[in-house]
Design a protein around this motif. Sequence first.
Motif, PDB file in Angstrom:
ATOM      1  N   GLU B 191       0.992  -1.418  -0.100  1.00 44.15           N
ATOM      2  CA  GLU B 191       0.136  -0.045  -0.309  1.00 44.15           C
ATOM      3  C   GLU B 191       0.750   1.281   0.266  1.00 44.15           C
ATOM      4  O   GLU B 191       0.348   2.370   0.365  1.00 44.15           O
ATOM      5  N   GLU B 193       1.469   4.157  -1.634  1.00 39.58           N
ATOM      6  CA  GLU B 193       0.951   5.634  -2.122  1.00 39.58           C
ATOM      7  C   GLU B 193       2.669   5.998  -3.072  1.00 39.58           C
ATOM      8  O   GLU B 193       3.036   6.741  -2.745  1.00 39.58           O
ATOM      9  N   MET B 198       2.764  -0.745  -9.613  1.00 39.31           N
ATOM     10  CA  MET B 198       2.580  -1.946  -8.993  1.00 39.31           C
ATOM     11  C   MET B 198       2.526  -3.077  -9.808  1.00 39.31           C
ATOM     12  O   MET B 198       2.447  -3.733 -10.724  1.00 39.31           O
ATOM     13  N   SER B 200       1.325  -6.810  -9.541  1.00 38.53           N
ATOM     14  CA  SER B 200       0.617  -7.257  -9.403  1.00 38.53           C
ATOM     15  C   SER B 200       0.572  -9.215  -9.890  1.00 38.53           C
ATOM     16  O   SER B 200       1.549  -8.705 -10.757  1.00 38.53           O
ATOM     17  N   THR B 228       5.409  -1.709  -5.509  1.00 35.34           N
ATOM     18  CA  THR B 228       4.233  -2.118  -3.579  1.00 35.34           C
ATOM     19  C   THR B 228       3.291  -2.811  -4.434  1.00 35.34           C
ATOM     20  O   THR B 228       2.800  -2.864  -5.499  1.00 35.34           O
ATOM     21  N   PRO B 230      -0.692  -3.905  -3.386  1.00 39.39           N
ATOM     22  CA  PRO B 230      -1.861  -3.733  -2.693  1.00 39.39           C
ATOM     23  C   PRO B 230      -2.296  -5.281  -1.328  1.00 39.39           C
ATOM     24  O   PRO B 230      -2.125  -6.314  -1.654  1.00 39.39           O
ATOM     25  N   SER B 232      -4.970  -5.348  -0.005  1.00 39.98           N
ATOM     26  CA  SER B 232      -6.461  -5.307  -0.167  1.00 39.98           C
ATOM     27  C   SER B 232      -7.257  -6.188  -1.678  1.00 39.98           C
ATOM     28  O   SER B 232      -6.307  -6.176  -2.432  1.00 39.98           O
ATOM     29  N   TRP B 235      -5.670  -7.143  -6.185  1.00 33.90           N
ATOM     30  CA  TRP B 235      -4.066  -7.180  -5.834  1.00 33.90           C
ATOM     31  C   TRP B 235      -3.552  -8.138  -7.104  1.00 33.90           C
ATOM     32  O   TRP B 235      -2.972  -8.598  -8.063  1.00 33.90           O
ATOM     33  N   THR B 260      -7.215  -0.005  -7.902  1.00 34.24           N
ATOM     34  CA  THR B 260      -6.207  -0.144  -6.863  1.00 34.24           C
ATOM     35  C   THR B 260      -5.341   0.597  -7.265  1.00 34.24           C
ATOM     36  O   THR B 260      -4.520   1.041  -6.881  1.00 34.24           O
ATOM     37  N   ARG B 263      -6.258   3.773  -6.722  1.00 33.18           N
ATOM     38  CA  ARG B 263      -5.468   4.519  -5.312  1.00 33.18           C
ATOM     39  C   ARG B 263      -4.201   4.969  -4.643  1.00 33.18           C
ATOM     40  O   ARG B 263      -3.799   5.576  -4.605  1.00 33.18           O
ATOM     41  N   LEU B 264      -3.171   4.178  -5.526  1.00 30.83           N
ATOM     42  CA  LEU B 264      -2.080   3.994  -5.293  1.00 30.83           C
ATOM     43  C   LEU B 264      -1.203   4.909  -5.665  1.00 30.83           C
ATOM     44  O   LEU B 264      -0.093   5.241  -5.383  1.00 30.83           O
TER      45      LEU B 264
END
Lengths: 126, 444, 219
Positions: B191, B193, B198, B200, B228, B230, B232, B235, B260, B263-264
């Motif tokens: 998470e 930010e 990201m 995944s 990073t 996520p 939540s 992912w 997601t 958001r990040l």
Amino acid sequence: MKTVTRIALSLAIGIVLAITSAWSQDDMTIVDNAAFDNPQRTPSVFVHDAHNEAAGIDDCAECHHVYEDGKRLEDESSEDQSCSECHDLKGSGGQPSLIKAFHTSCKGCHQAQKKGPIMCGECHIK
Amino acid sequence: MAEPSKKEATKVVDEGIDVGISRLTEEKIQSVINSVIDEETGARLKTYVETCVHCGLCSEACHYYLSHDNDPHYSPVGKVKQTIWEMVKKKGRVTPEFIRQAAIIAQTECNLCKRCAQYCPFGIDIAYLMSVVRRIIHRLGVTPLYIQDTAHSHSVTMNQMWVKGDEWPDTLQWQEEEAQAEIPDLRIPLEKEGADIMYSVIAPEPKFQAQLIYQAAVIMHVAGVDWTMPASMGWDNSDMAMFTGDNELMGRLKRTHFETAARLKVKKIVMGECGHAFRSVYDMGNRWLGWAMPPFTIVHAIEFYHDIIKEGRIKIARKYKPPITLHDPCNVVRGGGLHEKARFVAHAICENVIEMHPNREHNYCCGAGGGVINTGPPFKMTRITGNRVKAEQLFGAKTKGAEVLVAPCHNCHSGLHDIVHHYEIGLDIKFFGDIIYEVMEKPA
Amino acid sequence: MHTFYNFVSGPLAWVAFILFFGGSIYRIASMLKLVAEKERFIFSYMSWRYSLRSILHWIIPFATVNWRRQPVLTVVTFTFHLCLLATPIFLLSHVVLWDEAFNVSWWTLPDAVADVMTIIVILGAVYFLVRRVTQPEVKFVTSASDFVILTIVAAPFITGFLAYHQWLSYPLMMCLHVLAGDILLAAMPFTRLSHMLFSPFTRAYMGSEFGKVRHARDW
């Protein structure tokens, strides 16, 4: 004697010429295609006298026409010329090419009269 | 037309299909087929069906056809004939038995690999036609049980493997701890930010291949990437709904994934070595959501490795010794053009790369993709016997000296494992990540 | 026979050409309309560069993997399609008729060459027929319509060949030839012969998807 011989000879020549020329008329069975470099089809079948008799054509100018400035001259005919003297292979302006002149002349009339051949192979017989 | 009947009528038992079929009526079948054709398709279906001249030139593109000794039932156009042509021609008036057969063909005898699209002179997208069949099968509720179960998992948990909310961060922290035994300052940043990337993965990674996350974390750490993951939902980048024709669910999944990333506030999404997820994120899911191209830069692991090796962000300590052969996964090669980058990576990390033939865009499918492996045990032999040609191709590479098979895709990996095992080819199968982790320079 | 000839080469030919051109425009326009209504996204993926790249590969013999895999078929299909299109357009007797009717004319093939091209088309059709009934993967997906369209395509060439050589009944053959030509023209937009119209579009779309999105070759 000499005179007689001369007369007889000239008569004989005259008769032979007359006969052969008459033969040549009777014998026109195809349209001369010598003007074409590389003719793709057989020359068109055309028995001149028989055709004209059957079609009832008396006026030579019906086919052997003369045009000047795009107008057909009445009372003038061109049977002493060959078609290709006027109609060249390409055609120009209002003057149709030789192929087209032949086709429109024959087929055009046949279509109008609803008589005579109209399909390629009916004239260009193999 | 007398039709060759080489294809034996094997009665596969699949509860998803069989129970689904038992609930069908001809009226329902007709209304669903016509609703899909009228409301969900357009010029593509119509033009493809009307343009195909039945020439059969797509046949040799298909590994099922080749593997079944050129049985025309398995040619791409043969499958089209047995499914969507009949549905279109009969305006949906087909029997439940026909639907059963169509479900088996579309869901288990086609990997949607699109190799046939490269063989059709007209470029008819036969995989798309099979997807339309799958959509009909989905709406009729006749999808094979196992893949439907993964779709249910997606729907409930937003991941493919019923990974529960707390299991996910737990797994990441577990792998972080494991990796810290090797590299003490390694983190798996959750998470974070504003990170650049990201990362995944697909749900099978946390579920039973957690070492892959470990390896990825090491590679990220050594390369000094600002990354990073996520904590939540969102992912998981996988998407079996795409393969069952559950487009609505596919849309939910991809929206969650992209949101997601949004958001990040990351710049790119880097994804693990998975092919179908790439197809979903890069090609299919984004389109369903209205994005011509994905809203984020999507970087598949192959490309990511290519970039960090090329930029010198990781160094190879000693190249991998055993000769490898490289399998080009359809979704990232025919679907993403990563074949040359994959070769760059392969040559950068391995001493000896032996090409299998055909390769690159013309590589034979693994037989597992397109959700076929996800139809589970009832159809395991369908994809293994249906891909004998792959075994022959791999054996060719093996005779040239290959000892290790690199398959940078999860489905390919598992599918090839079954093939290598069944046909006793004797190749080790690895991801690029496995080898990179092994050969890269790591802090002492 | 002349009445029939005049009918098939006159009013019926008009109908055939109107159906051909009108039908072609209609089919393409309605396809594009359908795209606009239901699959608008297709337009946003189309790329001239990749469309042409794909089309170019597929209209050159042996330029694609599949053409190379099928050498005999490739030679046959390319010569067949080339002769199929070029022969009627550049046939001397056809151009003569265009000239007489509309005063337009263009370059023509020597009859001997056209004759060979006609034979190629006929033999090509025979090849496709044999392939269709003997190759299992083709036979399996063959329907009656496949034989119908093959017949529609071959008929003008068979009758044209017989008429040119004046074998069998010439006038009958000639009439059948023109009739068969009319049928072919009219059928093109409304049967799977429409691949002539649609294949550039399907090819272009696949080429665009492969080039622009997938970064891969579609040949």
